[in-house]
Design a protein around this motif. Structure first.
Motif, PDB file in Angstrom:
ATOM      1  N   ALA A  13       0.908  -0.824  -0.092  1.00  0.00           N
ATOM      2  CA  ALA A  13       0.109   0.050  -0.033  1.00  0.00           C
ATOM      3  C   ALA A  13       0.640   0.762   0.136  1.00  0.00           C
ATOM      4  O   ALA A  13       0.023   2.204  -0.212  1.00  0.00           O
ATOM      5  CB  ALA A  13      -1.223   0.444   1.358  1.00  0.00           C
ATOM      6  N   ASP A  14       2.353   1.343   0.229  1.00  0.00           N
ATOM      7  CA  ASP A  14       2.944   2.140   0.747  1.00  0.00           C
ATOM      8  C   ASP A  14       3.925   2.295  -1.143  1.00  0.00           C
ATOM      9  O   ASP A  14       4.720   1.197  -1.573  1.00  0.00           O
ATOM     10  CB  ASP A  14       3.687   1.687   1.643  1.00  0.00           C
ATOM     11  N   LEU A  15       3.419   3.513  -1.770  1.00  0.00           N
ATOM     12  CA  LEU A  15       4.180   3.602  -2.852  1.00  0.00           C
ATOM     13  C   LEU A  15       5.839   3.737  -2.977  1.00  0.00           C
ATOM     14  O   LEU A  15       6.516   3.533  -3.903  1.00  0.00           O
ATOM     15  CB  LEU A  15       3.709   4.888  -4.015  1.00  0.00           C
ATOM     16  N   GLU A 145      -6.699  -4.087 -15.547  1.00  0.00           N
ATOM     17  CA  GLU A 145      -7.898  -4.408 -15.363  1.00  0.00           C
ATOM     18  C   GLU A 145      -8.409  -5.242 -14.509  1.00  0.00           C
ATOM     19  O   GLU A 145      -9.873  -5.241 -13.743  1.00  0.00           O
ATOM     20  CB  GLU A 145      -8.340  -5.876 -16.272  1.00  0.00           C
ATOM     21  N   GLU A 146      -7.769  -5.778 -13.699  1.00  0.00           N
ATOM     22  CA  GLU A 146      -7.982  -5.994 -12.279  1.00  0.00           C
ATOM     23  C   GLU A 146      -7.797  -4.636 -11.006  1.00  0.00           C
ATOM     24  O   GLU A 146      -6.843  -4.683 -10.428  1.00  0.00           O
ATOM     25  CB  GLU A 146      -7.200  -7.140 -11.533  1.00  0.00           C
ATOM     26  N   PRO A 147      -8.575  -3.535 -10.793  1.00  0.00           N
ATOM     27  CA  PRO A 147      -8.527  -3.533  -9.545  1.00  0.00           C
ATOM     28  C   PRO A 147      -7.817  -3.304  -8.953  1.00  0.00           C
ATOM     29  O   PRO A 147      -8.545  -4.754  -7.539  1.00  0.00           O
ATOM     30  CB  PRO A 147     -10.199  -3.046  -9.417  1.00  0.00           C
ATOM     31  N   ALA A 148      -7.122  -2.988  -7.602  1.00  0.00           N
ATOM     32  CA  ALA A 148      -6.349  -2.745  -6.069  1.00  0.00           C
ATOM     33  C   ALA A 148      -6.288  -1.798  -5.585  1.00  0.00           C
ATOM     34  O   ALA A 148      -6.249  -0.394  -6.453  1.00  0.00           O
ATOM     35  CB  ALA A 148      -5.896  -3.805  -6.656  1.00  0.00           C
ATOM     36  N   ALA A 149      -6.350  -1.827  -4.559  1.00  0.00           N
ATOM     37  CA  ALA A 149      -6.187  -0.162  -3.805  1.00  0.00           C
ATOM     38  C   ALA A 149      -4.137  -0.346  -3.665  1.00  0.00           C
ATOM     39  O   ALA A 149      -3.928   0.559  -2.708  1.00  0.00           O
ATOM     40  CB  ALA A 149      -6.931  -0.526  -2.245  1.00  0.00           C
ATOM     41  N   ASP A 150      -3.567  -1.458  -4.383  1.00  0.00           N
ATOM     42  CA  ASP A 150      -2.355  -1.268  -3.404  1.00  0.00           C
ATOM     43  C   ASP A 150      -1.154  -1.084  -4.700  1.00  0.00           C
ATOM     44  O   ASP A 150      -1.961  -0.768  -5.876  1.00  0.00           O
ATOM     45  CB  ASP A 150      -1.701  -1.926  -3.035  1.00  0.00           C
ATOM     46  N   TYR A 151      -0.013  -0.614  -4.712  1.00  0.00           N
ATOM     47  CA  TYR A 151       0.977  -1.404  -5.971  1.00  0.00           C
ATOM     48  C   TYR A 151       1.517  -2.659  -5.955  1.00  0.00           C
ATOM     49  O   TYR A 151       1.959  -3.062  -4.920  1.00  0.00           O
ATOM     50  CB  TYR A 151       1.927  -0.671  -5.506  1.00  0.00           C
ATOM     51  N   THR A 152       2.180  -2.916  -6.939  1.00  0.00           N
ATOM     52  CA  THR A 152       2.308  -4.668  -7.365  1.00  0.00           C
ATOM     53  C   THR A 152       3.598  -4.231  -8.199  1.00  0.00           C
ATOM     54  O   THR A 152       3.783  -3.695  -9.279  1.00  0.00           O
ATOM     55  CB  THR A 152       1.988  -5.356  -8.108  1.00  0.00           C
TER      56      THR A 152
END
Length: 185
Positions: A13-15, A145-152
């Motif tokens: 969750a931390d950019l 295409e797959e929404p998320a609240a974080d960063y990968t």
């Protein structure tokens, strides 16, 4: 030309943590000819204005059945939601871009010359078609295409060098956390 294959190595969750891992990976890569590619799916006028202020020459096209696009001279504000892409950008704009997109799904891909030797897994220098790092914001997948609240963070490798992905993850104190998937470009 063939596609690279990618494996996720971090979700956070931390950019700043995501960017730190990217920088650590770039620290072991051959950064000759480093370029950065930007992609976003934008539906917010606020995000659009921020991104276009930063990347005024970005290409864009409307999602769905509509045929409006930057190369036709259309107004992107009248065409939301849109896909936006800027190839071969400079690394200094990455953090500003990720802040400007707001909560829109976006990705930044660092494209460079090669990964280093990985003799522990029987691999030598990995060439350009498999030498990328991608940070996806607000999406779990490279296609956004797959929404998320974080960063990968994804490491890209050649399919025949799939064992390089876990090796790269280990070099920055991580492990792979998903399957090897073909990258969209």
């Amino acid at each position: 030309m063939s596609n690279s294959y990618a494996r996720p190595i971090l979700r956070t969750a931390d950019l700043s943590e995501g960017l730190r891992i990217v920088q650590s990976l770039l620290g072991i890569a051959d950064l000759t000819d480093l370029e950065v590619d930007f992609d976003a799916r934008i539906s917010s006028p606020h995000s659009l204005s921020g991104v276009l202020a930063l990347l005024p020459d970005a290409e864009w096209w409307a999602e769905g059945e509509r045929d409006s696009a930057s190369d036709r001279g259309d107004d992107p504000l009248d065409s939301l939601p849109i896909w936006l892409r800027r190839w071969a950008g400079i690394p200094e704009t990455v953090e500003s871009f990720l802040k400007a997109v707001g909560y829109s799904p976006a990705s930044v891909r660092w494209d460079f010359n090669a990964w280093p030797d990985a003799p522990e897994v029987g691999l030598w220098v990995g060439g350009t078609r498999g030498a990328f790092v991608t940070l996806c914001a607000h999406a779990r997948d490279l296609d956004l295409e797959e929404p998320a609240a974080d960063y990968t963070v994804f490491v890209h490798v050649k399919q025949v060098e799939a064992e390089r992905a876990p090796w790269l993850a280990a070099q920055v104190g991580l492990r792979v956390i998903g399957d090897l998937v073909m990258a969209p470009y």
